[in-house]
Design a protein around this motif. Structure first.
Motif: not given
Length: 117
Positions: A63-65, A71-73, A105-116
């Motif tokens: 989770x830390x990683x 946050x960075x990329x 993780x509270x500030x995760x990108x919501x609704x974002x997708x990785x590829x398909x």
């Protein structure tokens, strides 16, 4: 002569395979900035069990990683999860992308997708 043709053909195939691996890695590495994708993937090794099994507990180190990478990329996380390297390691992208949510993780990108995925 047949031996020479076989050797030449084998050399050609080996060169094509090496160049394809290089292109796959180089294409995905761009999402991770100057960090090679192999290094980014290695940093996520604590997540390996959780990335292949939705019922596995996600270790705090994972989770830390993941949080640091988001946050960075954030695009790097997708690049790692969808890379040939990840597939070889047994990572299931559809399960792996649930790790940020499973880590709460509270500030995760919501609704974002990785590829398909």
């Amino acid at each position: 002569m047949a031996s020479r043709m076989t050797t030449s053909f084998a050399t050609l195939i080996a060169c094509l395979l090496v160049s394809q691996v290089f292109l796959d890695l180089a294409g995905a590495a761009g999402e991770c900035g100057k960090t090679p994708i192999q290094s980014a993937a290695t940093s996520l090794s604590p997540c390996l069990a959780a990335a292949g099994n939705a019922r596995a507990n996600v270790p705090p180190t994972c989770c830390t990683k993941v949080n640091a990478l988001i946050k960075t990329a954030p695009k790097c996380l997708c690049a790692v999860l969808l890379s040939p390297l990840a597939k070889q390691a047994g990572i299931k992208p559809g399960i792996a992308i649930t790790i940020p949510k499973r880590c709460n993780i509270k500030n995760r990108p919501v609704g974002k997708k990785c590829g398909s995925k």
